[in-house]
Write a protein that holds these residues in place. Structure first.
Motif, mmCIF file in Angstrom:
data_model
loop_
_atom_site.group_PDB
_atom_site.id
_atom_site.type_symbol
_atom_site.label_atom_id
_atom_site.label_comp_id
_atom_site.label_asym_id
_atom_site.label_seq_id
_atom_site.Cartn_x
_atom_site.Cartn_y
_atom_site.Cartn_z
ATOM 1 N N UNK A 245 55.312 -18.389 -63.239
ATOM 2 C CA UNK A 245 54.794 -18.361 -61.675
ATOM 3 C C UNK A 245 55.066 -17.464 -61.396
ATOM 4 N N UNK A 246 54.357 -16.615 -60.693
ATOM 5 C CA UNK A 246 54.516 -15.289 -60.187
ATOM 6 C C UNK A 246 55.889 -14.651 -59.575
ATOM 7 N N UNK A 247 57.298 -14.577 -59.629
ATOM 8 C CA UNK A 247 58.009 -13.729 -58.504
ATOM 9 C C UNK A 247 57.779 -14.019 -56.931
ATOM 10 N N UNK A 248 58.152 -14.752 -55.978
ATOM 11 C CA UNK A 248 58.110 -14.382 -54.588
ATOM 12 C C UNK A 248 58.926 -13.216 -54.231
ATOM 13 N N UNK A 249 58.833 -12.087 -53.143
ATOM 14 C CA UNK A 249 59.474 -11.664 -52.942
ATOM 15 C C UNK A 249 59.586 -12.364 -51.991
ATOM 16 N N UNK A 250 61.287 -11.823 -51.397
ATOM 17 C CA UNK A 250 61.833 -12.461 -50.439
ATOM 18 C C UNK A 250 61.468 -11.589 -49.412
ATOM 19 N N UNK A 251 61.499 -12.533 -48.292
ATOM 20 C CA UNK A 251 61.117 -11.927 -46.652
ATOM 21 C C UNK A 251 62.080 -11.318 -46.198
ATOM 22 N N UNK A 252 61.950 -10.410 -45.577
ATOM 23 C CA UNK A 252 62.529 -9.386 -44.829
ATOM 24 C C UNK A 252 63.074 -10.040 -43.903
ATOM 25 N N UNK A 253 64.421 -9.608 -43.302
ATOM 26 C CA UNK A 253 65.712 -10.027 -42.836
ATOM 27 C C UNK A 253 65.408 -9.446 -41.556
ATOM 28 N N UNK A 254 65.130 -10.566 -40.464
ATOM 29 C CA UNK A 254 64.518 -9.310 -39.064
ATOM 30 C C UNK A 254 66.070 -8.485 -38.394
ATOM 31 N N UNK A 255 65.461 -7.630 -37.892
ATOM 32 C CA UNK A 255 66.182 -6.608 -37.239
ATOM 33 C C UNK A 255 66.336 -7.067 -35.771
ATOM 34 N N UNK A 256 68.054 -7.356 -35.735
ATOM 35 C CA UNK A 256 68.138 -7.688 -33.978
ATOM 36 C C UNK A 256 67.239 -6.133 -32.948
ATOM 37 N N UNK A 257 66.917 -6.369 -31.891
ATOM 38 C CA UNK A 257 66.604 -5.082 -31.361
ATOM 39 C C UNK A 257 67.959 -5.214 -29.875
ATOM 40 N N UNK A 258 67.832 -4.313 -30.186
ATOM 41 C CA UNK A 258 69.102 -3.763 -28.653
ATOM 42 C C UNK A 258 68.233 -2.962 -27.865
ATOM 43 N N UNK A 259 68.235 -3.842 -26.347
ATOM 44 C CA UNK A 259 67.716 -2.561 -25.236
ATOM 45 C C UNK A 259 68.350 -1.593 -24.819
ATOM 46 N N UNK A 260 67.641 -0.633 -24.444
ATOM 47 C CA UNK A 260 67.980 -0.011 -24.010
ATOM 48 C C UNK A 260 67.064 1.177 -24.083
ATOM 49 N N UNK A 261 67.343 2.860 -23.556
ATOM 50 C CA UNK A 261 66.676 3.507 -23.324
ATOM 51 C C UNK A 261 66.961 4.407 -24.458
ATOM 52 N N UNK A 262 66.473 5.553 -25.341
ATOM 53 C CA UNK A 262 66.633 6.089 -26.477
ATOM 54 C C UNK A 262 65.688 7.428 -26.579
#
Length: 238
Positions: A45-62
């Motif tokens: 079976x083909x290797x399944x790529x691991x799911x990307x970890x969700x990046x925690x967003x930070x509210x603000x004006x950038x």
């Protein structure tokens, strides 16, 4: 009689040779059994790529950092090559709402003075009336009209792109790269990449199409930091 004496030794030699051949024959002359047909190999079976970890967003004006923001345009030149031009000196801001991504917004200004193809004569031609007419229209702008989540660390940003006072809707496919403290600025920062495809003829910049492709791919990378003295909101609850 003399002939008989000669034949006896010859007959004995032939008999000994026959015995030797029989001794050399294998004791079991049974033909080998046919080997079983090979079974087809089962593919692993083909290797399944691991799911990307969700990046925690930070509210603000950038506020966009022009030193680490680049807009790259690429097109086909008669099918022979795919040259690029950079749009630097970009300014603008990103308002990110981690609790309600749809309330986020983007505003960007791209001065044509920052256009750089690494060929001076070509840059002058691009700024001329044949293309951007930068003397009359010195800036291109983008202002978002909608922001929506498009999966883990993905956004879809729809907005109005204005070039030469012509405004058309454009959709950016955005990847969230990172939220965190920028170690040199010592301030909260956010990073994004984005891609889009536009038709340059829609904006009055269609000279030499279709031999020089009308479709232009835009690739954007940006790093933005909160304004000095401002503090971002707490990260969104997971």
């Amino acid at each position: 009689m003399r002939t008989a004496h000669l034949l006896l030794p010859l007959a004995a030699a032939l008999a000994l040779a026959a015995c030797a051949q029989q001794d050399a024959a294998p004791a079991d002359a049974t033909p080998p059994a046919a080997s079983a047909p090979a079974q087809p190999a089962t593919a692993a079976p083909a290797d399944t790529a691991p799911a990307a970890d969700a990046i925690t967003g930070v509210s603000g004006t950038y506020v966009l950092d022009p030193k680490h923001t680049d807009v790259i345009a690429q097109w086909s030149h008669f099918g022979f090559s795919n040259p690029i031009a950079h749009f630097g000196e970009v300014s603008g801001q990103i308002v990110y709402n981690a609790e309600n991504v749809g309330a986020s917004s983007v505003e960007v200004t791209l001065p044509l003075s920052g256009l750089n193809s690494h060929v001076g004569d070509f840059d002058d031609h691009l700024r001329s009336a044949d293309f951007f007419d930068a003397a009359r229209f010195p800036n291109a702008t983008f202002k978002s009209t909608a922001v929506e989540s498009a999966g883990t660390n993905k956004l879809k940003v729809t907005g109005d792109l204005t070039i030469k006072d012509i405004t058309k809707p454009v959709v950016l496919d955005v990847t969230i790269n990172k939220f965190g403290e920028q170690p040199m600025a010592k301030r909260a920062a956010a990073g994004f990449d984005a891609v889009a495809t536009i038709k340059r003829s829609d904006f009055g910049v269609g000279a030499y199409a279709p031999n020089v492709s009308d479709d232009v791919e835009l690739r954007i990378t940006t790093e933005a930091v909160v304004a000095e003295g401002a503090a971002p909101a707490a990260p969104a609850a997971q």
